[in-house]
Design an enzyme around this catalytic site. Structure first.
Site, PDB file in Angstrom:
ATOM      1  N   GLY A  51       0.748  -1.255   0.000  1.00 22.24           N
ATOM      2  CA  GLY A  51       0.000   0.000   0.000  1.00 22.24           C
ATOM      3  C   GLY A  51       0.778   1.307   0.000  1.00 22.24           C
ATOM      4  CD1 TRP A  53       4.344   2.759  -4.899  1.00 27.93           C
ATOM      5  CD2 TRP A  53       3.460   2.704  -6.959  1.00 27.93           C
ATOM      6  NE1 TRP A  53       5.365   2.598  -5.796  1.00 27.93           N
ATOM      7  CE2 TRP A  53       4.857   2.552  -7.052  1.00 27.93           C
ATOM      8  CE3 TRP A  53       2.691   2.683  -8.107  1.00 27.93           C
ATOM      9  CZ2 TRP A  53       5.502   2.402  -8.288  1.00 27.93           C
ATOM     10  CZ3 TRP A  53       3.327   2.531  -9.336  1.00 27.93           C
ATOM     11  CH2 TRP A  53       4.714   2.407  -9.424  1.00 27.93           C
ATOM     12  CG  ASP A  71      -2.095  -6.738  -4.521  1.00 27.84           C
ATOM     13  OD1 ASP A  71      -1.169  -5.982  -4.875  1.00 27.84           O
ATOM     14  OD2 ASP A  71      -1.933  -7.957  -4.292  1.00 27.84           O
ATOM     15  CG  ASP A  89      -5.847 -12.428 -11.358  1.00 27.69           C
ATOM     16  OD1 ASP A  89      -5.331 -11.660 -12.199  1.00 27.69           O
ATOM     17  OD2 ASP A  89      -5.489 -13.607 -11.190  1.00 27.69           O
ATOM     18  CG  ASP A 112       5.476  -1.216  -7.773  1.00 26.81           C
ATOM     19  OD1 ASP A 112       6.382  -1.292  -8.613  1.00 26.81           O
ATOM     20  OD2 ASP A 112       5.668  -1.214  -6.545  1.00 26.81           O
ATOM     21  CE  LYS A 150       7.472  -4.057 -10.141  1.00 26.58           C
ATOM     22  NZ  LYS A 150       7.804  -4.034  -8.705  1.00 26.58           N
TER      23      LYS A 150
HETATM   24  C1  LIG Z   1       5.794  -4.952  -5.636  1.00 28.55           C
HETATM   25  S1  LIG Z   1       4.196  -5.288  -5.022  1.00 28.55           S
HETATM   26  C2  LIG Z   1       3.416  -3.699  -5.119  1.00 28.55           C
HETATM   27  C3  LIG Z   1       3.917  -2.741  -4.080  1.00 28.55           C
HETATM   28  C4  LIG Z   1       3.036  -1.504  -3.971  1.00 28.55           C
HETATM   29  N1  LIG Z   1       3.192  -0.636  -5.127  1.00 28.55           N
HETATM   30  C5  LIG Z   1       3.391  -0.695  -2.748  1.00 28.55           C
HETATM   31  O1  LIG Z   1       3.998   0.359  -2.900  1.00 28.55           O
HETATM   32  O2  LIG Z   1       3.050  -1.107  -1.614  1.00 28.55           O
HETATM   33  C6  LIG Z   1       3.458  -6.155  -6.363  1.00 28.55           C
HETATM   34  C7  LIG Z   1       2.019  -6.568  -6.111  1.00 28.55           C
HETATM   35  O3  LIG Z   1       1.456  -7.051  -7.335  1.00 28.55           O
HETATM   36  C8  LIG Z   1       0.421  -7.952  -6.977  1.00 28.55           C
HETATM   37  N2  LIG Z   1       0.002  -8.761  -8.123  1.00 28.55           N
HETATM   38  C9  LIG Z   1       0.741  -9.679  -8.801  1.00 28.55           C
HETATM   39  N3  LIG Z   1       0.003 -10.263  -9.764  1.00 28.55           N
HETATM   40  C10 LIG Z   1      -1.231  -9.694  -9.696  1.00 28.55           C
HETATM   41  C11 LIG Z   1      -2.447  -9.898 -10.425  1.00 28.55           C
HETATM   42  N4  LIG Z   1      -2.530 -10.819 -11.392  1.00 28.55           N
HETATM   43  N5  LIG Z   1      -3.533  -9.147 -10.112  1.00 28.55           N
HETATM   44  C12 LIG Z   1      -3.454  -8.241  -9.089  1.00 28.55           C
HETATM   45  N6  LIG Z   1      -2.338  -8.009  -8.362  1.00 28.55           N
HETATM   46  C13 LIG Z   1      -1.238  -8.732  -8.654  1.00 28.55           C
HETATM   47  C14 LIG Z   1       1.065  -8.773  -5.865  1.00 28.55           C
HETATM   48  O4  LIG Z   1       0.088  -9.414  -5.071  1.00 28.55           O
HETATM   49  C15 LIG Z   1       1.864  -7.707  -5.110  1.00 28.55           C
HETATM   50  O5  LIG Z   1       1.180  -7.261  -3.961  1.00 28.55           O
END
Ligand SMILES: C[S@@+](CC[C@H](N)C(=O)[O-])C[C@H]1O[C@@H](n2cnc3c(N)ncnc32)[C@H](O)[C@@H]1O
Length: 199
Positions: A51, A53, A71, A89, A112, A150
């Site tokens: 969280g 961002w 997420d 998702d 991200d 990203k």
């Molecule tokens: C690097 S973290 C994000 C960090 C966030 N920007 C922050 O600042 O706290 C990447 C996130 O992408 C989510 N993610 C990965 N694949 C996903 C999908 N298919 N649908 C939704 N979220 C996804 C993961 O669960 C993870 O929490």
């Protein structure tokens, strides 16, 4: 600066400033340089957990703006009142629900998102997530809106920038200073969503 030192520097700074993750500084820097998000905007954050961002976007948009996050994982950290989160998702997303929660189509989409597994093949999984984002933009982003997403660099990177560019007035790769210790991570930043207009 050595990777470890840079990592620790951002980690300490995030903790001191009350951010839930050090990623906060990446969005901060992207926005300082590229001016994607403004006060009063509606922002959609895809892959928002834990969280940080959401926290940064909430500060930028202020009380007149809203931030909606999606997420696979629940956001457990307490968020400011202008933030709403949904568990889901990107590949099964209900775009109508996100737009309803935002009070209208979004002015900015940020992502991200990173593939759940880490290792060989991350580049391709990351590109696939980015293509899923591009696929839902018409349903969630208003014409003229902006995007930052990203991607882990690799052979599909150029094609992905071009696919993004075809949907926007401009699209460029940008690597924030806070990403430098994560060698293959970069962001595609695009402005001026064409929303069906010919490129
Ligand atoms: C690097 S973290 C994000 C960090 C966030 N920007 C922050 O600042 O706290 C990447 C996130 O992408 C989510 N993610 C990965 N694949 C996903 C999908 N298919 N649908 C939704 N979220 C996804 C993961 O669960 C993870 O929490």
């Amino acid at each position: 600066m050595a990777r470890r030192v840079l990592h620790d520097e951002y980690f300490r700074k995030a903790k001191a400033e009350g951010y839930v993750a050090r990623s906060a500084f990446k969005l901060g820097e992207i926005n300082e340089r590229k001016r994607l998000i403004r006060a009063g905007d509606r922002v959609l954050d895809l892959g928002c957990a834990p969280g940080s961002w959401l926290q940064v976007a909430s500060e930028i948009v202020g009380t007149r703006g809203v931030v909606v996050g999606l997420d696979l994982q629940r956001v457990t950290h307490e968020m400011p009142p202008n933030v709403t989160t949904v568990v889901g998702d990107i590949d099964e997303v209900d775009a109508g629900e996100l737009v309803r929660l935002g009070g209208g189509k979004f002015g900015v989409v940020v992502s991200d998102m990173a593939p759940a597994t880490s290792g060989h093949g991350d580049h391709f999984r990351s590109v696939r997530l980015c293509r899923s984002i591009l696929g839902v933009l018409a349903d969630v982003l208003r014409p003229g809106g902006n995007l930052a997403m990203k991607v882990f660099e690799g052979e599909e990177m150029r094609a992905l920038v071009m696919e993004t560019d075809a949907l926007f007035d401009e699209a460029r790769a940008f690597k924030p200073r806070a990403s430098r210790d994560v060698s293959s991570e970069t962001y595609i930043v695009a402005k001026g969503f064409r929303a069906g207009r010919a490129s």
